[in-house]
Enzyme design. Structure first.
Site, mmCIF file in Angstrom:
data_model
loop_
_atom_site.group_PDB
_atom_site.id
_atom_site.type_symbol
_atom_site.label_atom_id
_atom_site.label_comp_id
_atom_site.label_asym_id
_atom_site.label_seq_id
_atom_site.Cartn_x
_atom_site.Cartn_y
_atom_site.Cartn_z
ATOM 1 N N HIS A 1 2.543 20.150 -3.212
ATOM 2 C CA HIS A 1 3.016 19.333 -4.331
ATOM 3 C C HIS A 1 2.652 17.881 -4.052
ATOM 4 O O HIS A 1 3.214 17.248 -3.163
ATOM 5 C CB HIS A 1 4.535 19.520 -4.452
ATOM 6 C CG HIS A 1 5.191 18.677 -5.485
ATOM 7 N ND1 HIS A 1 6.562 18.510 -5.543
ATOM 8 C CD2 HIS A 1 4.695 17.949 -6.532
ATOM 9 C CE1 HIS A 1 6.864 17.712 -6.557
ATOM 10 N NE2 HIS A 1 5.746 17.348 -7.160
ATOM 11 N N MET B 1 2.751 14.173 -4.809
ATOM 12 C CA MET B 1 3.436 13.070 -5.475
ATOM 13 C C MET B 1 2.702 11.790 -5.092
ATOM 14 O O MET B 1 3.203 10.948 -4.341
ATOM 15 C CB MET B 1 4.914 13.043 -5.061
ATOM 16 C CG MET B 1 5.722 14.153 -5.696
ATOM 17 S SD MET B 1 7.428 14.263 -5.082
ATOM 18 C CE MET B 1 7.209 15.522 -3.837
ATOM 19 N N ASP C 1 12.281 22.201 -8.644
ATOM 20 C CA ASP C 1 12.295 21.477 -7.378
ATOM 21 C C ASP C 1 13.329 20.354 -7.421
ATOM 22 O O ASP C 1 13.185 19.399 -8.174
ATOM 23 C CB ASP C 1 10.898 20.896 -7.126
ATOM 24 C CG ASP C 1 10.769 20.224 -5.767
ATOM 25 O OD1 ASP C 1 11.758 20.191 -5.018
ATOM 26 O OD2 ASP C 1 9.664 19.743 -5.457
ATOM 27 N N MET D 1 10.734 18.845 -12.113
ATOM 28 C CA MET D 1 11.566 18.114 -11.166
ATOM 29 C C MET D 1 13.002 18.074 -11.689
ATOM 30 O O MET D 1 13.257 17.585 -12.788
ATOM 31 C CB MET D 1 11.056 16.687 -10.971
ATOM 32 C CG MET D 1 9.720 16.568 -10.250
ATOM 33 S SD MET D 1 9.718 17.254 -8.562
ATOM 34 C CE MET D 1 11.095 16.385 -7.792
ATOM 35 N N MET E 1 3.786 12.767 -0.240
ATOM 36 C CA MET E 1 4.207 11.530 -0.913
ATOM 37 C C MET E 1 3.453 10.345 -0.316
ATOM 38 O O MET E 1 3.236 10.286 0.902
ATOM 39 C CB MET E 1 5.713 11.319 -0.751
ATOM 40 C CG MET E 1 6.564 12.472 -1.235
ATOM 41 S SD MET E 1 8.322 12.125 -1.003
ATOM 42 C CE MET E 1 9.027 13.728 -1.374
ATOM 43 N N HIS F 1 6.645 25.442 0.615
ATOM 44 C CA HIS F 1 6.513 24.313 -0.310
ATOM 45 C C HIS F 1 6.336 23.033 0.496
ATOM 46 O O HIS F 1 7.195 22.668 1.310
ATOM 47 C CB HIS F 1 7.746 24.197 -1.217
ATOM 48 C CG HIS F 1 7.601 23.144 -2.268
ATOM 49 N ND1 HIS F 1 6.906 23.360 -3.442
ATOM 50 C CD2 HIS F 1 8.030 21.856 -2.319
ATOM 51 C CE1 HIS F 1 6.926 22.250 -4.171
ATOM 52 N NE2 HIS F 1 7.593 21.325 -3.504
ATOM 53 N N SER G 1 11.381 24.166 1.092
ATOM 54 C CA SER G 1 10.693 22.879 1.091
ATOM 55 C C SER G 1 10.719 22.264 2.485
ATOM 56 O O SER G 1 11.783 21.936 3.013
ATOM 57 C CB SER G 1 11.351 21.915 0.106
ATOM 58 O OG SER G 1 10.798 20.629 0.245
ATOM 59 N N ASP H 1 5.539 19.000 0.390
ATOM 60 C CA ASP H 1 5.584 17.795 -0.447
ATOM 61 C C ASP H 1 4.779 16.659 0.186
ATOM 62 O O ASP H 1 5.074 16.231 1.307
ATOM 63 C CB ASP H 1 7.036 17.330 -0.629
ATOM 64 C CG ASP H 1 7.819 18.249 -1.544
ATOM 65 O OD1 ASP H 1 7.358 18.490 -2.672
ATOM 66 O OD2 ASP H 1 8.895 18.718 -1.129
#
Length: 216
Positions: free
Chosen positions: A65, A67, A174, A136, A36, A32, A7, A34
């Site tokens: 991913h 979010m 994750d 999660m 946000m 990976h 990540s 993320d």
């Protein structure tokens, strides 16, 4: 063997190119990434522009991913940036099936993420359309949190649902993944280990990735 997805939330953004090179040279399978927005979760990370730069450094799978709220507004942007897998949160999608169809129509694999409080049964009616379910194992928003033990029960329940339907849907975990708990996570039925601090704070990240990769 486990699919290992370091990540980049835990990467050093002052030396991002070096971290990309390290992961490329390692046994890791996926990057990976993320995203946000400061609304769905408290934190803000990066968007399509950074992913586009990362994409240029690798031929490995880019696992993005989201979010964020209203993910449907940005799906095309992340496709253009180079996402291979695009995961949205069930909790952020009013029309989840439509979101899944949108992602797949653009040629990406579709993932759906579940927060710790969301039961896997919530995916019953759309599971056959999903390529990856991301569970999660911490509350989303920040790296470095401890693994929530009940996640193992969720993994096992989801694996039973997948097997009963004869599907090939992957289970991705994750949050708080370590060398110590990874064997239990895989034993419960997961396929993909997302590891942030465990990899990027390791004295030997490549060796740590290799150890995660060997877990069966």
């Amino acid at each position: 063997m486990a699919i290992v997805a370091p990540s980049f939330l835990s990467a050093n953004f002052l030396s991002l190119e070096a971290d990309c090179k390290m992961v490329n040279e390692s046994e890791a399978d996926w990057f990976h990434l993320d995203v946000m927005d400061g609304r769905f979760v408290p934190n803000i990370t990066f968007g399509p522009m950074i992913i586009e730069f990362i994409r240029k450094t690798t031929t490995k799978v880019c696992d993005v991913h989201l979010m964020i709220v209203k993910p449907e507004k940005y799906v095309e942007d992340f496709k253009k940036a180079g996402a291979d897998i695009l995961t949205v949160h069930l909790e952020a999608c009013t029309h989840l099936h439509r979101n899944i169809e949108q992602i797949k129509s653009l040629g990406m694999q579709a993932g759906v993420a579940l927060n710790p409080h969301t039961p896997v049964e919530a995916l019953k009616e759309v599971l056959h359309d999903i390529d990856v379910v991301l569970i999660m194992s911490v509350n989303p928003g920040f790296g470095g949190q401890k693994f929530i033990p009940n996640t193992l029960n969720k993994i096992a329940a989801l694996r039973r649902m997948i097997d009963e339907k004869g599907l090939a849907t992957k289970i991705e975990i994750d949050g708080g993944v370590t060398l110590q708990n990874a064997p239990d996570i895989i034993k419960a039925g997961a396929h993909v280990l997302v590891a942030g601090n465990t990899v990027f704070r390791s004295k030997d990240p490549k060796d740590t990735i290799a150890q995660l990769k060997k877990i069966v």
